[in-house]
Design a protein around this motif. Structure first.
Motif, short mmCIF file in Angstrom:
data_model
loop_
_atom_site.label_atom_id
_atom_site.label_comp_id
_atom_site.label_asym_id
_atom_site.label_seq_id
_atom_site.Cartn_x
_atom_site.Cartn_y
_atom_site.Cartn_z
N ALA A 34 67.11 -6.59 69.09
CA ALA A 34 66.95 -8.00 68.73
C ALA A 34 68.05 -8.47 67.79
CB ALA A 34 65.57 -8.21 68.09
N ALA A 35 68.62 -7.54 67.00
CA ALA A 35 69.59 -7.91 65.97
C ALA A 35 71.03 -7.93 66.48
CB ALA A 35 69.48 -6.96 64.78
N GLY A 36 71.24 -7.62 67.76
CA GLY A 36 72.58 -7.71 68.31
C GLY A 36 73.32 -6.41 68.48
N PHE A 37 72.67 -5.28 68.17
CA PHE A 37 73.29 -3.99 68.47
C PHE A 37 73.31 -3.81 69.99
CE2 PHE A 37 72.00 -3.42 64.11
CZ PHE A 37 72.96 -2.57 63.57
N ASP A 38 74.39 -3.22 70.52
CA ASP A 38 74.46 -3.03 71.96
C ASP A 38 74.03 -1.64 72.40
OD1 ASP A 38 76.93 -1.36 71.68
OD2 ASP A 38 77.85 -3.27 71.20
N THR A 39 73.94 -0.68 71.46
CA THR A 39 73.60 0.69 71.82
C THR A 39 72.77 1.33 70.72
OG1 THR A 39 75.81 0.80 72.86
CG2 THR A 39 74.57 2.86 72.71
N ALA A 40 71.76 2.10 71.13
CA ALA A 40 70.95 2.89 70.21
C ALA A 40 71.18 4.37 70.50
CB ALA A 40 69.46 2.55 70.36
N PRO A 312 61.17 -1.77 57.78
CA PRO A 312 61.25 -3.03 58.54
C PRO A 312 62.24 -4.00 57.90
CG PRO A 312 58.96 -2.32 58.33
CD PRO A 312 59.77 -1.39 57.47
N GLY A 313 63.10 -4.56 58.72
CA GLY A 313 64.07 -5.54 58.25
C GLY A 313 65.44 -4.97 57.94
N ALA A 314 65.55 -3.66 57.73
CA ALA A 314 66.85 -3.08 57.35
C ALA A 314 67.84 -3.16 58.51
CB ALA A 314 66.67 -1.63 56.91
N VAL A 315 67.39 -2.84 59.72
CA VAL A 315 68.29 -2.86 60.88
C VAL A 315 68.65 -4.31 61.22
CG1 VAL A 315 68.54 -2.25 63.30
CG2 VAL A 315 67.40 -0.67 61.73
N GLU A 316 67.69 -5.21 61.10
CA GLU A 316 67.97 -6.62 61.36
C GLU A 316 69.04 -7.14 60.41
OE1 GLU A 316 68.10 -10.81 61.14
OE2 GLU A 316 67.33 -9.57 59.48
N LEU A 317 68.97 -6.77 59.13
CA LEU A 317 69.98 -7.17 58.16
C LEU A 317 71.34 -6.60 58.54
CD1 LEU A 317 70.86 -8.43 55.45
CD2 LEU A 317 70.10 -6.33 54.32
N ALA A 318 71.37 -5.35 58.99
CA ALA A 318 72.64 -4.73 59.39
C ALA A 318 73.24 -5.45 60.59
CB ALA A 318 72.41 -3.25 59.70
N GLY A 319 72.42 -5.78 61.57
CA GLY A 319 72.93 -6.48 62.73
C GLY A 319 73.49 -7.85 62.37
N ARG A 320 72.75 -8.56 61.54
CA ARG A 320 73.20 -9.89 61.12
C ARG A 320 74.51 -9.80 60.34
NH1 ARG A 320 70.56 -12.09 56.66
NH2 ARG A 320 68.73 -10.83 57.23
N THR A 321 74.68 -8.73 59.58
CA THR A 321 75.86 -8.57 58.74
C THR A 321 77.08 -8.10 59.53
OG1 THR A 321 74.44 -8.01 56.85
CG2 THR A 321 76.77 -7.38 56.70
N PHE A 322 76.87 -7.16 60.47
CA PHE A 322 78.01 -6.49 61.09
C PHE A 322 78.42 -7.08 62.44
CE2 PHE A 322 76.06 -2.67 58.79
CZ PHE A 322 76.68 -3.01 57.60
N ALA A 323 77.49 -7.72 63.14
CA ALA A 323 77.85 -8.25 64.47
C ALA A 323 79.06 -9.19 64.41
CB ALA A 323 76.64 -8.94 65.10
N PRO A 324 79.16 -10.07 63.41
CA PRO A 324 80.33 -10.95 63.39
C PRO A 324 81.66 -10.20 63.23
CG PRO A 324 78.59 -11.82 61.98
CD PRO A 324 78.17 -10.44 62.36
N LEU A 325 81.63 -8.98 62.73
CA LEU A 325 82.87 -8.22 62.53
C LEU A 325 83.47 -7.74 63.84
CD1 LEU A 325 81.82 -5.90 59.54
CD2 LEU A 325 83.12 -8.03 59.41
N VAL A 326 82.64 -7.55 64.86
CA VAL A 326 83.10 -6.88 66.08
C VAL A 326 83.04 -7.78 67.31
CG1 VAL A 326 82.60 -4.57 65.26
CG2 VAL A 326 80.80 -5.86 66.39
N ARG A 327 82.73 -9.05 67.10
CA ARG A 327 82.63 -9.98 68.22
C ARG A 327 83.96 -10.69 68.46
NH1 ARG A 327 76.96 -10.79 68.22
NH2 ARG A 327 76.25 -8.73 68.90
#
Length: 327
Positions: A34-40, A312-327
């Motif tokens: 949900a947070a924008g990670f493409d791979t787990a 809960p919420g830690a991965v969502e924060l990471a996605g929100r923070t890091f996704a803009p760096l790699v898009r």
């Protein structure tokens, strides 16, 4: 395949009962999706690794866990980071990851490496051999696995493995991606240049310029355009809105390893585990990842959050923070 932002789960010690363990893994994968990670990713180990915990701490078998995640998620790619080649017959591994691809609707990635954790091999009866042995085996295995993933029926007889007209049905696709993971500038990078779609680089961040240059050399030797080999870097992230909290966690973590962070010179720090750790508030960590990793030409980030990724919420924060760096 594109891996720009991956989330690795290396830790299953959540302070919960065994019955609550896998639901917590599912929750992280769903939050990552949900947070924008493409791979787990999960690790392919049987014992917990030094530096994270003790060998008797919880560790799930990778492909069983990934099969469970396949039915609990919809879009996110699924992989081991990375499969230990020494633990499985290569034809069986090709079948296993292809089955994961069928179960997940075409979302599997084969992450693979030579294997390195001697305690697991010795304790569980897997042949460890020498460093050279393990890379010879990986080279042979890829000669079998790659064509099987592509719908071919290889016949191969090597020093370590043999197959005869090896079939692999059913398949969702003939381009299931191969990711190699490691730090070896000659052997790992050379195999990546010959066989892989993606290379995950595992090293201290200060080493990245040299690693990228070595990869270009291996690609040139293989006659491959390095732009066709996607790269990522494995990042140990300690992040919280309270930066002082995670900086203390880092100091305590390193202290348990016998390292006094405050006493290290810049040169010593570059040689220590601290050099692959990214610590602070979300803004601080994002800036570190940009300048210490991405600015050196690495395409993507694979992060783990050993201390709080299950909260809960830690991965969502990471996605929100890091996704803009790699898009």
């Amino acid at each position: 395949m594109t891996i720009r932002l991956g989330y690795q789960m290396p830790n299953f010690s959540y302070g919960k009962s065994v019955r609550e363990l896998f639901p917590t893994v599912i929750a992280q994968a769903r939050e990552a999706e949900a947070a924008g990670f493409d791979t787990a990713f999960v690790m392919d180990h049987f014992y917990q690794l030094p530096g994270i915990g003790t060998p008797d701490e919880p560790m799930l078998e990778a492909y069983t866990a990934l099969g469970g995640l396949a039915t609990a998620t919809e879009r996110i790619q699924l992989s081991a980071l990375v499969t230990g080649n020494t633990y499985r017959n290569p034809a069986m591994l090709a079948k296993t990851v292809t089955t994961l691809d069928v179960v997940s609707g075409g979302r599997a990635v084969l992450g693979i490496g030579a294997g390195w954790f001697e305690l697991e091999h010795r304790s569980l009866g897997y042949e460890f051999g020498t460093f050279t042995d393990r890379f010879e085996r990986l080279d042979e295995a890829l000669h079998i696995i790659q064509p099987m993933l592509r719908g071919e029926r290889p016949t191969f007889e090597g020093k370590w493995y043999r197959v005869e007209n090896a079939m692999n049905e059913p398949r969702v696709r003939d381009d299931l991606p191969i990711l190699l993971g490691g730090s070896g500038e000659k052997k790992t990078f050379g195999l990546a240049a010959r066989f892989a779609d993606h290379l995950n680089i595992i090293c201290n961040a200060s080493e990245l310029p040299r690693k990228i240059e070595a990869l270009r050399t291996r690609c040139a030797e293989a006659g491959r355009d390095p732009q066709t080999l996607e790269t990522s870097y494995l990042c140990f992230v300690m992040m919280d809105e309270d930066g002082d909290l995670v900086r203390k966690q880092q100091r305590d973590y390193l202290s348990r390893m016998g390292i006094d962070l405050s006493a290290l010179s810049d040169a010593e720090r570059a040689q220590s585990p601290a050099d692959r750790q990214f610590v602070g508030t979300p803004d601080e960590v994002a800036e570190q990842l940009r300048t210490r990793v991405l600015d050196h030409g690495v395409d993507g980030l694979i992060i783990n959050m050993v201390f709080n990724g299950h909260e809960p919420g830690a991965v969502e924060l990471a996605g929100r923070t890091f996704a803009p760096l790699v898009r």
